[in-house]
Design an enzyme around this catalytic site. Sequence first.
Site, PDB file in Angstrom:
ATOM      1  N   ASN A 578       0.831  -1.203   0.000  1.00 58.74           N
ATOM      2  CA  ASN A 578       0.000   0.000   0.000  1.00 58.74           C
ATOM      3  C   ASN A 578       0.867   1.255   0.000  1.00 58.74           C
ATOM      4  O   ASN A 578       2.051   1.204  -0.313  1.00 58.74           O
ATOM      5  CB  ASN A 578      -0.916  -0.013   1.228  1.00 58.74           C
ATOM      6  CG  ASN A 578      -0.127   0.106   2.521  1.00 58.74           C
ATOM      7  OD1 ASN A 578       0.910  -0.546   2.673  1.00 58.74           O
ATOM      8  ND2 ASN A 578      -0.585   0.917   3.447  1.00 58.74           N
ATOM      9  N   CYS A 580       2.094   2.867   2.444  1.00 60.32           N
ATOM     10  CA  CYS A 580       3.149   2.905   3.463  1.00 60.32           C
ATOM     11  C   CYS A 580       3.853   1.564   3.644  1.00 60.32           C
ATOM     12  O   CYS A 580       4.532   1.359   4.648  1.00 60.32           O
ATOM     13  CB  CYS A 580       2.581   3.385   4.797  1.00 60.32           C
ATOM     14  SG  CYS A 580       1.741   4.978   4.692  1.00 60.32           S
ATOM     15  N   GLU A 582       3.018  -1.474   4.518  1.00 62.27           N
ATOM     16  CA  GLU A 582       2.758  -2.439   5.583  1.00 62.27           C
ATOM     17  C   GLU A 582       1.627  -3.410   5.262  1.00 62.27           C
ATOM     18  O   GLU A 582       1.440  -4.391   5.986  1.00 62.27           O
ATOM     19  CB  GLU A 582       2.469  -1.718   6.908  1.00 62.27           C
ATOM     20  CG  GLU A 582       1.056  -1.194   7.085  1.00 62.27           C
ATOM     21  CD  GLU A 582       0.832   0.172   6.486  1.00 62.27           C
ATOM     22  OE1 GLU A 582      -0.136   0.840   6.880  1.00 62.27           O
ATOM     23  OE2 GLU A 582       1.629   0.582   5.625  1.00 62.27           O
TER      24      GLU A 582
END
Length: 988
Positions: A578, A580, A582
């Site tokens: 995604n 970020c 994670e």
Amino acid sequence: MSVTQHAERPAVSDPSHSSTTGYQVIRRTGSVTAFDPAKIKAALTKAFLAAEGETASGSHRVHDSVDGLTEQVVSVLHRRAAPGHTLQIEDIQDQVELALMRSEHHKVARAYVLYREDRARERAKADARKKKKPSDTPQLSVTQPDGRKTPLDFDRLSTVIKEACGTLADVSPDPIMAETRRNLYDGVTLGELALAPIMAARTLIEREPNYAFVSARLLLDKLRTEALGFVSGRPEQATQAEMQDRYATYFPAALKAGIEAGLIDAELAKFDLKKITAAIKPDRDLNFQYLGLQTLYDRYFLHVKGSRFELPQAFFMRVAMGLAIREIDREVKAIEFYNQLSTFVFMASTPTLFNAGTCRPQLSSCFLTTVPDDLDGIFKSVKDNALLAKYSGGLGNDWTPVRGLGAHIKGTNGESQGVVPFLKVANDTAIAVNQGGKRKGAVCAYLETWHIDIEEFLDLRKNTGDDRRRTHDMNTANWVPDLFMERVMADGPWTLFSPDDAPHLHDLYGPAFKTAYETYEARANSGQIRNFKTVRAVDLWRRMLTMLFETGHPWITFKDPCNIRSPQGHRGVVHSSNLCTEITLNTSHDEVAVCNLGSVNLAAHVTKNGLDHDKLAQTVKTAMRMLDNVIDINFYTIPEARFSNLRHRPVGLGLMGFQDALQIMKIAYASDAAIAFADESMEAISFHAISASVDLASERGRYESFDGSLWSRGILPIDSLDLLAETRAEFDVDRTTRLDWEPLRERVKTIGMRNSNTMAIAPTATISNICGVSQSIEPAYRNLFVKSNMSGDFTVVNAALVADLKERGLWDDVMISDLKYYDGSVGQIDRIPDEVKTLYATAFELDSSWLIEAASRRQKWLDQAQSLNLYIANPSGKKLNDLYRLAWLRGLKTTYYLRSSAATHVEKSTLKGTDGRLNAVANATVASAPTPSTQTASPVPSPLPSPNQTSSRPSAVIDTAPAVDPIVGGEVWGKACSIDDPECEACQ
């Protein structure tokens, strides 16, 4: 005329001079006059003449220096206050002083500062003489919104300031009151009156961290006036003590106001409000620090045309009620959720806080999509990005299926321009949809390393070249298969394909990918595939690392561990992460992956003796229920997201405050003990999260696609390490366990799971600010620095360090000066003991291999991934090669930003003139003292020990240093991501 005669004049504007800035200046007498930048220029010119003699007269050097310094000062003032605002003489002088020192005009700066100190002493003596005489200070007035002027109530002002100080240690209302009085003038507006004590208290935070709580409480008084007045329809004020009784009437009125404004779901009014209101704890308002409350005020509290009507506890209860809205005993659950949120033991993600309980409850954090290879599909994906971003979703797009440059287009019998032009469209869409001004729309584009456009993809964030083929605002990430890493280590060839010629590679991983890839290579070599390119794998790897040097992008993420260890491999493929890095969920043409995030505050679950397992178990159980509720309550903007989320029900429970937890236990980040704690804490969270999901499955039913998953086969995240090890020749991950997993493994198999995925460690940049703890799993950035975000600039000081220094009798003006001089680092401050230096080492003082070792211990327990930032103070190609190879070897699924040292430093000017840089100026003999550069990393002490070399380093390294080092001089490196970049809201 001497420099001392003019040093003060920049701030005191002559009314006869016109001003083009729109600012006003408050004289020390309290009178107001127009601000004139020309006065700064004139005084600086005469200051140079006085300091350097008549030889400076007419000098082009002096003229240019004065022009530049004046422009710097005015620019800072423009940035800090809107036109029409008032400025203080001291504020302007601080900026003049700071500009002189930063530009290395030591002689002028020294005279300037010494003069200011002399003048301050003279004024103090004069004030003392005046106090002996009967006061004849005229009563100041306040300008009301309707233009009326009323007497300023100094008694109430004093009461509010004293209440804000309360029982906090080492704070006093006196300096706040004195500074506040100095900032007031006759006719001050209500807004300025409310702001004055807040700003006064803010200036003291660097000297005493508890003033961060004082500043928050003073801001709370401003908010109370705003909120109470809005819900009642008339001007109202209340102290914090009075709010103990006022909440009972205020909260129902605030709900009603929100419902009438179309902002709050009318269903919330159907709760038992008497029971709900009785559970609200107004004293929890006092737990905020200034940065946290200001962030809530600016971006989270509901408002009508800018008027906030939510107080903090009303905000948390509104969110809790929104999350409990479909519970059977919803009052009980709402109160349970409220107690977690309002005590900061757990915090929901930003979209949940923004939208829970509202008429558009889009509560999910992350959305992952796959972009198809046709024009309709591409532009539908761009439209989907806009719809998903509108309500605060972060986006990860898999662009690998889109055919590459030079590929044949059957419909037009032409050649494709590749994926880059479409990425430019996606980039501009993200900027256009900025989530209602709350934060920037943000998206990350992923491309697999075998895609023929990968070399252009690497260049997307460069500031040179054809701007039509650049995406300056979009994040980018490499989706790297294991086979590529194997080819790099073997110094083998690597073939780039267009996906229309190699369609199977997108959906394959592990041994199956290797077989298909080698088949396509054979076809290319035999002439069956014409649109391909063969490169040396090491050369492409070097270029990937070089772009990380130059632009901070693309991030490096690993396809195979994300898929091989995915619980949902039976129902699809993980094609990207995604925004970020994670989240690792399946995507396809008919499924948009959705994840719902929240984070445990690890600092609230430790004591000096270690982890409180019982408290953590209860927190995780309640948190998992909240996250599961999001899935059913959620407002879905596109049907593919709803279909996927209800089918698989993934959530991502993470953590924050890791660094704080270590410091509470007196454990240094760069230590085996820290790595062991990362392992222990993540194992406990994993155990309780999986157990909670089983409990929810028993109560509510297992998720739809459970059968065939790793869960259904009794393979938990810790067990899936074996699956990854089977596919790799090189794999070195610790397998230690502490808890009794076998009974839980059996429960998972027999009862099932409510959620396909349960854990993911997000960056938590904003919610950790709200809770007043360190971000996610991050090491401390600095121990004293100015943090910038969309809410402004905030002084951040490590309260734990201050407490330890106080205990040793070391916290004084000199220590503050030294911390500022060394940009928040304790490593070079001689009088600080070595054990304190080790405990409070900052991010750029750590060998980043420690971060990877700790991350590896967490990754073995996670069914998704973690946002892992890496920090390098003096980067080189070899260091990065070692670091990212180690990340792959240790089984990490993803990495996030590569952090450089920020281009801004602690402002080295205080009310008492204890600037660190000045100490070097005033003692000219210390000419050899290091001066931190604004372009390179802060000076650091000798490197801290790296983890055990025999187990934590790759057995061999590849010399990946380019022929021309891309970071020579730090010029290019300064473009990489800075942790306090106010424009970077990707991980907020």
